[in-house]
Design a protein around this motif. Structure first.
Motif, PDB file in Angstrom:
ATOM      1  N   ARG A 156       0.835  -1.207   0.000  1.00  0.00           N
ATOM      2  CA  ARG A 156       0.000   0.000   0.000  1.00  0.00           C
ATOM      3  C   ARG A 156       0.865   1.251   0.000  1.00  0.00           C
ATOM      4  N   ALA A 157       1.922   1.236   0.815  1.00  0.00           N
ATOM      5  CA  ALA A 157       2.807   2.406   0.882  1.00  0.00           C
ATOM      6  C   ALA A 157       3.468   2.668  -0.463  1.00  0.00           C
ATOM      7  N   LEU A 158       3.973   1.627  -1.103  1.00  0.00           N
ATOM      8  CA  LEU A 158       4.659   1.791  -2.383  1.00  0.00           C
ATOM      9  C   LEU A 158       3.684   2.195  -3.486  1.00  0.00           C
ATOM     10  N   GLN A 159       2.518   1.592  -3.500  1.00  0.00           N
ATOM     11  CA  GLN A 159       1.530   1.933  -4.525  1.00  0.00           C
ATOM     12  C   GLN A 159       1.008   3.359  -4.361  1.00  0.00           C
ATOM     13  N   SER A 160       1.168   3.914  -3.145  1.00  0.00           N
ATOM     14  CA  SER A 160       0.780   5.305  -2.899  1.00  0.00           C
ATOM     15  C   SER A 160       1.927   6.268  -3.192  1.00  0.00           C
ATOM     16  N   GLY A 161       3.043   5.724  -3.696  1.00  0.00           N
ATOM     17  CA  GLY A 161       4.179   6.561  -4.036  1.00  0.00           C
ATOM     18  C   GLY A 161       5.053   6.942  -2.859  1.00  0.00           C
ATOM     19  N   GLU A 162       4.903   6.232  -1.744  1.00  0.00           N
ATOM     20  CA  GLU A 162       5.662   6.563  -0.546  1.00  0.00           C
ATOM     21  C   GLU A 162       7.016   5.851  -0.545  1.00  0.00           C
ATOM     22  N   CYS A 163       7.798   6.136   0.490  1.00  0.00           N
ATOM     23  CA  CYS A 163       9.109   5.515   0.669  1.00  0.00           C
ATOM     24  C   CYS A 163       9.066   4.564   1.864  1.00  0.00           C
ATOM     25  N   ILE A 164       9.663   3.397   1.710  1.00  0.00           N
ATOM     26  CA  ILE A 164       9.856   2.491   2.834  1.00  0.00           C
ATOM     27  C   ILE A 164      11.348   2.176   2.938  1.00  0.00           C
ATOM     28  N   THR A 165      11.810   1.922   4.157  1.00  0.00           N
ATOM     29  CA  THR A 165      13.224   1.638   4.385  1.00  0.00           C
ATOM     30  C   THR A 165      13.375   0.250   4.993  1.00  0.00           C
ATOM     31  N   ILE A 166      14.397  -0.468   4.545  1.00  0.00           N
ATOM     32  CA  ILE A 166      14.606  -1.846   4.984  1.00  0.00           C
ATOM     33  C   ILE A 166      16.080  -2.081   5.272  1.00  0.00           C
ATOM     34  N   LEU A 167      16.379  -2.697   6.429  1.00  0.00           N
ATOM     35  CA  LEU A 167      17.728  -3.181   6.715  1.00  0.00           C
ATOM     36  C   LEU A 167      17.786  -4.639   6.268  1.00  0.00           C
ATOM     37  N   GLY A 168      18.589  -4.904   5.245  1.00  0.00           N
ATOM     38  CA  GLY A 168      18.540  -6.237   4.640  1.00  0.00           C
ATOM     39  C   GLY A 168      19.824  -7.019   4.730  1.00  0.00           C
ATOM     40  N   ASP A 169      20.613  -6.803   5.793  1.00  0.00           N
ATOM     41  CA  ASP A 169      21.940  -7.423   5.813  1.00  0.00           C
ATOM     42  C   ASP A 169      22.133  -8.493   6.879  1.00  0.00           C
TER      43      ASP A 169
END
Length: 268
Positions: A156-169
């Motif tokens: 929903r956040a991405l489809q609304s054009g928003e930014c999400i942050t992820i720690l992927g390490d």
């Protein structure tokens, strides 16, 4: 106040190192990453990595209670235009980062400097005093928490054009996609790549570096996705390889600023 907290944090972490708290894990990780380095060199690097972690924990108190104007002064962005241009496309933006320098200052201070709030992906942790403290700290600027299991919330956040942050390490489940990391194939979280491919969101890698004056600098690295067409396991691996390669290059420049105390190679 900040310098005092950091000095205390660094000292406390050094004590943990000398008492052997997770020292074997840290040393094993460093041996995996730098197999030709001497034991004395790895010990020195391990001690500095502990001091870095001590600073991170000490600065959590600072980030929770210091004035936002002071937090903002402690961080800068070398290429903010890259972030804003990506966000302006309204396709959704995924910012991937690692447990490097101070990832908490990256999220909190970054939102202040960039004048943008975003969704911070976190592990599904039971409510506790520590978790409540961290949530209050992380949401001071208007950022919101999204549980790692809330895939619909991320979409929903991405489809609304928003930014999400992820720690992927950190270490991913053994069945996750395996990609090279310091010369060895390791299971790696594939969520960032899957989200980017399935939503057509833009992906940036955020490097947060602690400078000699103790302040931080963010640099964004674009992740090429134009040549990736279709939601396939191969494409997920290709994109995961790309952001993992960026992470490794960053770590090699200043390895003492990465979190070596977790079992990154436990499924190798």
């Amino acid at each position: 106040m900040r310098r005092t907290l950091n000095a205390i944090g660094s000292l406390f972490a050094s004590i943990l190192f000398y008492f052997g708290i997770r020292r074997s894990v840290t040393f094993d990780n460093l041996q995996n990453a730098y197999p030709t380095s001497s034991k004395s060199a790895l010990n020195a690097l391990a001690l500095n990595a502990y001091k870095n972690l001590g600073i991170v924990f000490a600065e959590m108190l600072y980030l929770r209670f210091a004035r936002l104007t002071k937090i903002k002064r402690g961080i800068s962005v070398s290429n903010p235009e890259l972030f804003h241009a990506a966000l302006a496309k309204k396709k959704g933006l995924i910012v991937v980062a690692g447990h490097y320098a101070n990832w908490e200052w990256l999220a909190l201070g970054g939102s202040l400097v960039l004048k943008t709030n975003y969704g911070v992906i976190r592990k599904n942790i039971d409510k506790s005093f520590v978790e409540k403290f961290l949530t209050k700290m992380r949401t001071r600027t208007g950022n919101r928490m999204i549980n790692a299991g809330d895939v619909r919330g991320m979409y929903r956040a991405l489809q609304s054009g928003e930014c999400i942050t992820i720690l992927g390490d950190q270490a991913a489940p053994g069945e996750s996609v395996r990609v090279p990391f310091f010369g060895r194939e390791v299971p790696t979280f594939e969520g960032p790549a899957r989200l980017a491919i399935r939503t057509n969101a833009i992906m940036l890698f955020a490097e947060c570096f602690r400078k000699t004056d103790g302040n931080y600098e963010i640099t964004f690295h674009p992740m090429e996705t134009d040549d990736i067409v279709g939601d396939s396991e191969l494409n997920v691996k290709i994109l995961t390889v790309r952001h993992t390669e960026v992470l490794e290059k960053i770590i090699r420049l200043n390895p003492e600023q990465w979190l070596w105390q977790h079992k990154r190679w436990k499924y190798v």
